[in-house]
Design a protein around this motif. Structure first.
Motif, PDB file in Angstrom:
ATOM      1  N   HIS A  81       1.104  -1.558   0.117  1.00 34.07           N
ATOM      2  CA  HIS A  81      -0.480   0.020   0.040  1.00 34.07           C
ATOM      3  C   HIS A  81       0.851   1.195   0.238  1.00 34.07           C
ATOM      4  CE1 HIS A  81      -3.728   2.019   2.171  1.00 34.07           C
ATOM      5  NE2 HIS A  81      -3.165   2.932   0.760  1.00 34.07           N
ATOM      6  N   GLY A  82       1.709   1.324   0.720  1.00 39.45           N
ATOM      7  CA  GLY A  82       2.649   2.674   0.867  1.00 39.45           C
ATOM      8  C   GLY A  82       3.455   2.389  -0.033  1.00 39.45           C
ATOM      9  N   LEU A  83       4.387   1.706  -0.774  1.00 34.56           N
ATOM     10  CA  LEU A  83       4.711   1.686  -1.787  1.00 34.56           C
ATOM     11  C   LEU A  83       4.494   2.317  -3.176  1.00 34.56           C
ATOM     12  CD1 LEU A  83       7.997   0.425  -3.377  1.00 34.56           C
ATOM     13  CD2 LEU A  83       6.408  -0.924  -4.136  1.00 34.56           C
ATOM     14  N   VAL A  84       3.072   1.647  -3.522  1.00 36.76           N
ATOM     15  CA  VAL A  84       2.060   2.111  -4.735  1.00 36.76           C
ATOM     16  C   VAL A  84       1.983   3.519  -4.293  1.00 36.76           C
ATOM     17  CG1 VAL A  84      -0.069   2.015  -5.547  1.00 36.76           C
ATOM     18  CG2 VAL A  84       0.873  -0.163  -4.838  1.00 36.76           C
ATOM     19  N   VAL A  85       1.855   3.949  -3.609  1.00 34.67           N
ATOM     20  CA  VAL A  85       1.580   5.932  -3.339  1.00 34.67           C
ATOM     21  C   VAL A  85       2.962   6.488  -3.305  1.00 34.67           C
ATOM     22  CG1 VAL A  85       0.926   7.360  -1.786  1.00 34.67           C
ATOM     23  CG2 VAL A  85      -0.662   5.197  -1.469  1.00 34.67           C
ATOM     24  N   PHE A  86       3.734   5.750  -2.126  1.00 37.69           N
ATOM     25  CA  PHE A  86       5.260   6.334  -2.417  1.00 37.69           C
ATOM     26  C   PHE A  86       5.616   6.542  -4.122  1.00 37.69           C
ATOM     27  CE2 PHE A  86      10.032   5.841  -3.193  1.00 37.69           C
ATOM     28  CZ  PHE A  86      10.068   7.374  -2.246  1.00 37.69           C
ATOM     29  N   ASN A  87       5.908   5.771  -5.132  1.00 34.90           N
ATOM     30  CA  ASN A  87       6.074   5.541  -6.756  1.00 34.90           C
ATOM     31  C   ASN A  87       4.873   6.397  -7.124  1.00 34.90           C
ATOM     32  OD1 ASN A  87       7.443   3.575  -7.060  1.00 34.90           O
ATOM     33  ND2 ASN A  87       6.128   2.157  -6.934  1.00 34.90           N
ATOM     34  N   GLU A  88       3.703   7.006  -6.893  1.00 38.38           N
ATOM     35  CA  GLU A  88       3.225   8.076  -7.452  1.00 38.38           C
ATOM     36  C   GLU A  88       3.305   9.631  -7.096  1.00 38.38           C
ATOM     37  OE1 GLU A  88      -0.767   7.511  -6.923  1.00 38.38           O
ATOM     38  OE2 GLU A  88      -1.434   9.783  -7.951  1.00 38.38           O
TER      39      GLU A  88
END
Ligand code: CUA
Length: 315
Positions: A81-88
């Motif tokens: 969850h964190g990684l997806v938002v971080f990438n964005e």
């Protein structure tokens, strides 16, 4: 639910909040479960008589597998969850409008695609992605817009970037969130999010004029100067109450006899003040460091005159 967070005014802000809230809620649930079990077991299995013996428990395989595997999956889910938002958060869209930012002790200077410059006021259009290309003139600063949930360090000798899509019209605070010297806490700015109509009006109104605060041009000169004093960040270093820290106070500055670093002295008249704004290091007042940036290309002649008019009122 998110009333304990600052207003969420960018596209990414609710997503960042969701990551935080999800992790907080999960942690809170387990905190309650574990604390409750701790208290319950302490009461239920407490030593009741002097003859009580600790039972010999050697293990429970199914139970141990469950309490290892289930939390592992929960942690992996939090990570993804964190990684997806971080990438964005780290990947600006290709069509983002670019704004250059120079951070220096102790102000923010923004430069737009058409060459226009503003200080301590960033102007952006609602729902239009903006990519900040940032560098520092001196030390480490950090560009932080709480309402947008974006923050990025700015380092000397290196470009860093950050992007956001503002979703709400309004004015939001920008902090420097890395200690950068005596004026750090005064290193504030605002991002002004405008509707498409208002933004194109702003672009048109100030076209060919480097000033973005020219809206106040109907005011008397010393009033405009007073606005510029805070808008352009003079207030970060120059007090108006007589206290001197990083820079000489503006109280009574006009006409004051100033001792310079080379031993000579000069009267702070119009010419000296103009020179000190455009070429701060030319005649440095004794006892101060040469830290002031040049305001050439930032303050127009007219604005400098307005500031001098304001200084004359500070008796
Ligand atoms: Cu710049 Cu703190």
């Amino acid at each position: 639910m998110n009333s304990w967070l600052p207003e969420a005014a960018s596209e990414i802000a609710p997503k960042v909040d969701n990551v935080l809230v999800a992790a907080t809620v999960i942690s809170f649930i387990f905190f309650i479960l574990i604390s409750a079990a701790l208290v319950l077991f302490a009461v239920k299995y407490r030593r009741k008589t002097a003859n009580d013996k600790t039972p010999s428990i050697t293990g429970n395989e199914p139970l141990e597998i469950i309490w290892t595997v289930v939390p592992s999956f929960i942690l992996i889910a939090i990570f993804i969850h964190g990684l997806v938002v971080f990438n964005e958060l780290r990947t600006p869209p290709k069509d983002a409008v670019e704004v250059n930012l120079v951070a220096k002790q102790w102000l923010w200077q923004f430069e737009y695609g058409n060459g226009k410059k503003t200080v301590n006021e960033l102007y952006v259009q609602q729902n239009l992605p903006v990519k900040m290309i940032m560098r520092s003139d001196d030390v480490l600063h950090s560009f932080f817009i709480p309402a947008f949930r974006v923050k990025q360090d700015i380092l000397p000798g290196r470009f860093t970037q950050l992007w956001f899509t503002p979703t709400k019209v309004g004015s939001f605070i920008i902090f420097c969130s890395e200690y950068c010297g005596a004026g750090h806490s005064q290193m504030l700015a605002r991002v002004n999010v405008m509707s498409p109509e208002a933004f194109s009006r702003w672009e048109g109104k100030t076209a060919g004029d480097k000033s973005a605060v020219s809206t106040a041009s109907s005011l008397p000169a010393h009033e405009r100067g007073k606005k510029l004093y805070t808008n352009r960040g003079c207030n970060a270093c120059h007090s108006i109450d007589g206290s001197s820290g990083i820079a000489p106070t503006f109280k009574g500055v006009f006409g004051r006899q100033e001792k310079l670093t080379d031993g000579s002295s000069v009267r702070a008249d119009e010419n000296y003040l103009v020179e000190s704004i455009y070429e701060p290091q030319a005649k440095l007042v004794a006892g101060y460091q040469p830290v002031m940036p040049s305001f050439k290309g930032i303050l127009s002649e007219d604005e400098v005159s307005a500031i001098i008019e304001y200084l004359k009122t500070l008796k």
